[in-house]
Design a protein around this motif. Sequence first.
Motif, PDB file in Angstrom:
ATOM      1  N   MET A  60      61.481 -35.810 -17.808  1.00 22.29           N
ATOM      2  CA  MET A  60      60.689 -35.597 -19.121  1.00 22.29           C
ATOM      3  C   MET A  60      61.629 -35.987 -20.224  1.00 22.29           C
ATOM      4  N   GLU A  61      60.793 -36.572 -21.101  1.00 22.78           N
ATOM      5  CA  GLU A  61      61.411 -37.019 -22.192  1.00 22.78           C
ATOM      6  C   GLU A  61      60.909 -36.476 -23.539  1.00 22.78           C
ATOM      7  N   GLY A  62      61.514 -36.265 -24.818  1.00 29.15           N
ATOM      8  CA  GLY A  62      60.976 -36.146 -26.033  1.00 29.15           C
ATOM      9  C   GLY A  62      60.271 -34.567 -25.860  1.00 29.15           C
ATOM     10  N   ASN A  63      59.166 -34.529 -26.311  1.00 36.31           N
ATOM     11  CA  ASN A  63      58.345 -33.295 -26.663  1.00 36.31           C
ATOM     12  C   ASN A  63      57.389 -33.027 -25.351  1.00 36.31           C
ATOM     13  N   ARG A  64      57.545 -33.686 -24.162  1.00 34.61           N
ATOM     14  CA  ARG A  64      56.753 -33.477 -23.239  1.00 34.61           C
ATOM     15  C   ARG A  64      56.698 -32.182 -22.759  1.00 34.61           C
ATOM     16  N   LEU A  65      55.877 -31.726 -22.021  1.00 33.20           N
ATOM     17  CA  LEU A  65      55.705 -30.333 -21.573  1.00 33.20           C
ATOM     18  C   LEU A  65      55.108 -30.311 -19.888  1.00 33.20           C
ATOM     19  N   ARG A  66      55.749 -29.631 -19.083  1.00 27.48           N
ATOM     20  CA  ARG A  66      55.051 -29.438 -17.757  1.00 27.48           C
ATOM     21  C   ARG A  66      54.638 -28.326 -17.449  1.00 27.48           C
ATOM     22  N   HIS A  67      53.428 -27.909 -17.345  1.00 24.43           N
ATOM     23  CA  HIS A  67      52.788 -26.848 -17.001  1.00 24.43           C
ATOM     24  C   HIS A  67      52.580 -26.679 -15.600  1.00 24.43           C
ATOM     25  N   MET A  68      53.019 -25.472 -14.948  1.00 27.80           N
ATOM     26  CA  MET A  68      52.813 -25.324 -13.477  1.00 27.80           C
ATOM     27  C   MET A  68      52.112 -24.026 -13.465  1.00 27.80           C
ATOM     28  N   VAL A  69      51.556 -23.889 -12.390  1.00 27.82           N
ATOM     29  CA  VAL A  69      50.938 -22.396 -12.112  1.00 27.82           C
ATOM     30  C   VAL A  69      50.952 -22.372 -10.416  1.00 27.82           C
ATOM     31  N   VAL A  70      51.453 -21.285  -9.885  1.00 26.75           N
ATOM     32  CA  VAL A  70      51.689 -20.958  -8.518  1.00 26.75           C
ATOM     33  C   VAL A  70      50.790 -19.860  -8.158  1.00 26.75           C
ATOM     34  N   PHE A  71      49.869 -19.947  -7.176  1.00 26.61           N
ATOM     35  CA  PHE A  71      49.019 -19.047  -6.895  1.00 26.61           C
ATOM     36  C   PHE A  71      48.649 -18.471  -5.587  1.00 26.61           C
ATOM     37  N   SER A  72      47.736 -17.589  -5.208  1.00 22.52           N
ATOM     38  CA  SER A  72      47.325 -17.340  -3.997  1.00 22.52           C
ATOM     39  C   SER A  72      45.925 -16.950  -3.975  1.00 22.52           C
ATOM     40  N   LEU A  73      45.291 -17.439  -3.137  1.00 24.78           N
ATOM     41  CA  LEU A  73      43.637 -17.361  -3.096  1.00 24.78           C
ATOM     42  C   LEU A  73      43.216 -15.856  -2.360  1.00 24.78           C
ATOM     43  N   HIS A  74      41.833 -15.580  -2.693  1.00 21.49           N
ATOM     44  CA  HIS A  74      41.587 -14.420  -1.757  1.00 21.49           C
ATOM     45  C   HIS A  74      40.984 -15.411  -0.537  1.00 21.49           C
ATOM     46  N   HIS A  75      40.584 -16.415  -0.117  1.00 20.04           N
ATOM     47  CA  HIS A  75      40.373 -17.144   0.923  1.00 20.04           C
ATOM     48  C   HIS A  75      41.653 -17.299   1.817  1.00 20.04           C
ATOM     49  N   GLY A  76      41.573 -17.363   3.117  1.00 12.21           N
ATOM     50  CA  GLY A  76      42.691 -17.785   4.089  1.00 12.21           C
ATOM     51  C   GLY A  76      42.961 -19.110   4.049  1.00 12.21           C
ATOM     52  N   PRO A  77      44.154 -19.395   4.395  1.00 15.83           N
ATOM     53  CA  PRO A  77      44.792 -20.931   4.290  1.00 15.83           C
ATOM     54  C   PRO A  77      43.837 -21.830   4.920  1.00 15.83           C
ATOM     55  N   ASP A  78      43.168 -21.445   6.275  1.00 21.89           N
ATOM     56  CA  ASP A  78      42.321 -22.292   6.882  1.00 21.89           C
ATOM     57  C   ASP A  78      40.823 -22.396   6.519  1.00 21.89           C
ATOM     58  N   ALA A  79      40.686 -21.607   5.517  1.00 22.13           N
ATOM     59  CA  ALA A  79      39.215 -21.493   5.063  1.00 22.13           C
ATOM     60  C   ALA A  79      38.725 -22.459   4.206  1.00 22.13           C
ATOM     61  N   ALA A  80      37.382 -23.073   4.635  1.00 23.79           N
ATOM     62  CA  ALA A  80      36.789 -24.027   3.806  1.00 23.79           C
ATOM     63  C   ALA A  80      36.975 -24.096   2.375  1.00 23.79           C
ATOM     64  N   GLU A  81      36.874 -22.610   2.119  1.00 19.26           N
ATOM     65  CA  GLU A  81      36.678 -22.465   0.475  1.00 19.26           C
ATOM     66  C   GLU A  81      37.860 -22.885  -0.109  1.00 19.26           C
ATOM     67  N   THR A  82      39.126 -22.492   0.713  1.00 16.69           N
ATOM     68  CA  THR A  82      40.384 -22.909   0.224  1.00 16.69           C
ATOM     69  C   THR A  82      40.421 -24.489  -0.258  1.00 16.69           C
ATOM     70  N   GLU A  83      40.408 -25.247   0.820  1.00 18.69           N
ATOM     71  CA  GLU A  83      40.177 -26.755   0.487  1.00 18.69           C
ATOM     72  C   GLU A  83      39.218 -27.135  -0.517  1.00 18.69           C
ATOM     73  N   THR A  84      37.928 -26.474  -0.670  1.00 20.80           N
ATOM     74  CA  THR A  84      36.992 -26.667  -1.933  1.00 20.80           C
ATOM     75  C   THR A  84      37.517 -26.485  -3.192  1.00 20.80           C
ATOM     76  N   PHE A  85      38.431 -25.321  -3.335  1.00 25.45           N
ATOM     77  CA  PHE A  85      38.918 -24.924  -4.318  1.00 25.45           C
ATOM     78  C   PHE A  85      40.026 -25.831  -4.968  1.00 25.45           C
ATOM     79  N   LEU A  86      40.773 -26.181  -4.146  1.00 25.14           N
ATOM     80  CA  LEU A  86      41.953 -27.032  -4.245  1.00 25.14           C
ATOM     81  C   LEU A  86      41.475 -28.519  -4.526  1.00 25.14           C
ATOM     82  N   ALA A  87      40.409 -29.079  -3.995  1.00 32.27           N
ATOM     83  CA  ALA A  87      39.951 -30.179  -4.243  1.00 32.27           C
ATOM     84  C   ALA A  87      39.151 -30.257  -5.697  1.00 32.27           C
TER      85      ALA A  87
END
Length: 105
Positions: free
Chosen positions: A1-28
């Motif tokens: 990154m150069e200058g005044n750029r900013l990188r925003h990151m968030v790590v998280f866990s969902l209430h849905h399981g990793p194979d749940a359709a709701e997880t794919e929908t949330f991420l998409a």
Amino acid sequence: MEGNRLRHMVVFSLHHGPDAAETETFLADGQRLLSAIPTVEHFEVLRQISPKCDYDYGFSMEFADRAAYEAYNADPDHVAFVEERWKKEVARFQEIDFSDIRVTG
């Protein structure tokens, strides 16, 4: 990154399981809605793979400067995603924001 750029990151866990359709929908939906906000650059959806961290996913994005980041935070689409999806579906999270350090020597 150069200058005044900013990188925003968030790590998280969902209430849905990793194979749940709701997880794919949330991420998409997160990618579709948040990456469309005009000040967002380089949006990524990430899967966390380190055994040292117990979060499951990440969103990463860059902004030209602090003003662009603040515009993202106030954008109605971001606010709606947080209120309607994030607060209901995310079990826990950690946010981190980076700016570039010019190291010499």
